[in-house]
Scaffold this motif. Structure first.
Motif, mmCIF file in Angstrom:
data_model
loop_
_atom_site.group_PDB
_atom_site.id
_atom_site.type_symbol
_atom_site.label_atom_id
_atom_site.label_comp_id
_atom_site.label_asym_id
_atom_site.label_seq_id
_atom_site.Cartn_x
_atom_site.Cartn_y
_atom_site.Cartn_z
ATOM 1 N N GLU A 1 4.639 -10.693 15.822
ATOM 2 C CA GLU A 1 4.220 -11.805 16.679
ATOM 3 C C GLU A 1 3.206 -12.688 15.979
ATOM 4 O O GLU A 1 3.269 -13.925 16.067
ATOM 5 N N ARG A 2 2.274 -12.085 15.271
ATOM 6 C CA ARG A 2 1.240 -12.854 14.566
ATOM 7 C C ARG A 2 1.830 -13.632 13.399
ATOM 8 O O ARG A 2 1.410 -14.767 13.134
ATOM 9 N N GLY B 1 -2.500 -19.404 7.662
ATOM 10 C CA GLY B 1 -1.937 -18.355 8.494
ATOM 11 C C GLY B 1 -2.274 -16.969 7.962
ATOM 12 O O GLY B 1 -2.565 -16.045 8.733
ATOM 13 N N ILE C 1 3.105 -6.189 16.922
ATOM 14 C CA ILE C 1 2.056 -7.202 17.034
ATOM 15 C C ILE C 1 1.968 -8.038 15.769
ATOM 16 O O ILE C 1 1.687 -9.234 15.806
ATOM 17 N N ARG C 2 2.261 -7.428 14.632
ATOM 18 C CA ARG C 2 2.230 -8.185 13.379
ATOM 19 C C ARG C 2 3.412 -9.150 13.304
ATOM 20 O O ARG C 2 3.261 -10.268 12.788
ATOM 21 N N GLU D 1 3.570 -16.624 14.978
ATOM 22 C CA GLU D 1 2.658 -17.618 15.545
ATOM 23 C C GLU D 1 1.754 -18.278 14.513
ATOM 24 O O GLU D 1 1.611 -19.507 14.490
ATOM 25 N N TYR D 2 1.130 -17.489 13.656
ATOM 26 C CA TYR D 2 0.102 -18.032 12.764
ATOM 27 C C TYR D 2 0.609 -18.407 11.371
ATOM 28 O O TYR D 2 0.171 -19.413 10.806
ATOM 29 N N LYS E 1 -5.746 -16.122 8.870
ATOM 30 C CA LYS E 1 -5.847 -15.716 10.276
ATOM 31 C C LYS E 1 -5.428 -14.258 10.446
ATOM 32 O O LYS E 1 -6.055 -13.505 11.216
ATOM 33 N N LEU E 2 -4.367 -13.843 9.742
ATOM 34 C CA LEU E 2 -3.950 -12.442 9.807
ATOM 35 C C LEU E 2 -5.062 -11.511 9.326
ATOM 36 O O LEU E 2 -5.314 -10.458 9.921
ATOM 37 N N LEU F 1 -7.739 -11.313 12.114
ATOM 38 C CA LEU F 1 -7.327 -10.539 13.281
ATOM 39 C C LEU F 1 -7.248 -9.041 12.992
ATOM 40 O O LEU F 1 -7.525 -8.211 13.870
#
Length: 196
Positions: free
Chosen positions: A80-81, A164, A77-78, A84-85, A167-168, A171
């Motif tokens: 992907e983040r 970004g 998941i990290r 994306e971010y 954002k991490l 989340l």
């Protein structure tokens, strides 16, 4: 920022060893660029990029691409983040430099040298000057290894990815993530024909 500069150095050096008049090609299967991060004050983690490609012409024009989609943080998941971010789904970061082949001509098999190289890193539409201190060794007639020679750090602000990182943190409910990352790397080059 200076992390990706490594690629430049490697390119320069390899082509300069003189094993091939046509230029040099990065061996992506044997090369890796890493970066570290620290979260919550004292938790350090290591990450890598495995998708690397590049060439250096006999005139010393060096270019290396990093496939940002190959980021590996050891948590799916990290990954992907980050894609994306932090990297905003950009496919690659590109490092470019012009190097003086004369600085590296004459390296014999088993010999090494330390050199400084300047270049430009293009990431998210921003072109940032980069500098690196690298160690280069000619392994045999057709292979050159380039690694970091001293500790290198990159700034998330200089790279334009602070939003970004914010954002991490949001989340993952983290109190902080450091904004300077250590960047080690190993680049392996093979002799081969390149466009000049």
């Amino acid at each position: 920022m200076r992390n990706f500069k490594l690629a430049i150095a490697a390119l320069a050096i390899t082509s300069a060893t003189g094993a091939s008049a046509e230029g040099w090609v990065l061996n992506g299967d044997q090369s890796v660029v890493g970066f570290g991060s620290i979260k919550s004050d004292d938790t350090g983690e290591a990450h890598t990029f495995s998708g690397l490609s590049g060439t250096v012409s006999k005139e010393g024009v060096a270019e290396v691409e990093i496939d940002l989609g190959t980021v590996e943080t050891n948590i799916d998941i990290r990954n992907e983040r980050m894609t994306e971010y932090v990297f905003q789904n950009a496919p690659t970061a590109t490092l470019k430099a012009q190097v003086d082949m004369a600085d590296f001509n004459g390296l014999a098999v088993g010999e090494s040298t330390v050199t400084e190289i300047d270049g430009d890193l293009v990431l998210l539409g921003l072109e940032t000057p980069v500098y690196m201190d690298v160690f280069v060794m000619r392994l045999d007639e057709e292979n050159v290894m380039v690694t970091t020679n001293s500790m290198m750090f990159v700034s998330t602000e200089e790279l334009g990815v602070n939003e970004g990182i914010d954002k991490l943190m949001e989340l993952a409910s983290l109190p902080d993530i450091t904004r300077a990352a250590p960047v080690p790397f190993r680049l392996m080059f093979n002799s081969g024909a390149t466009e000049s």
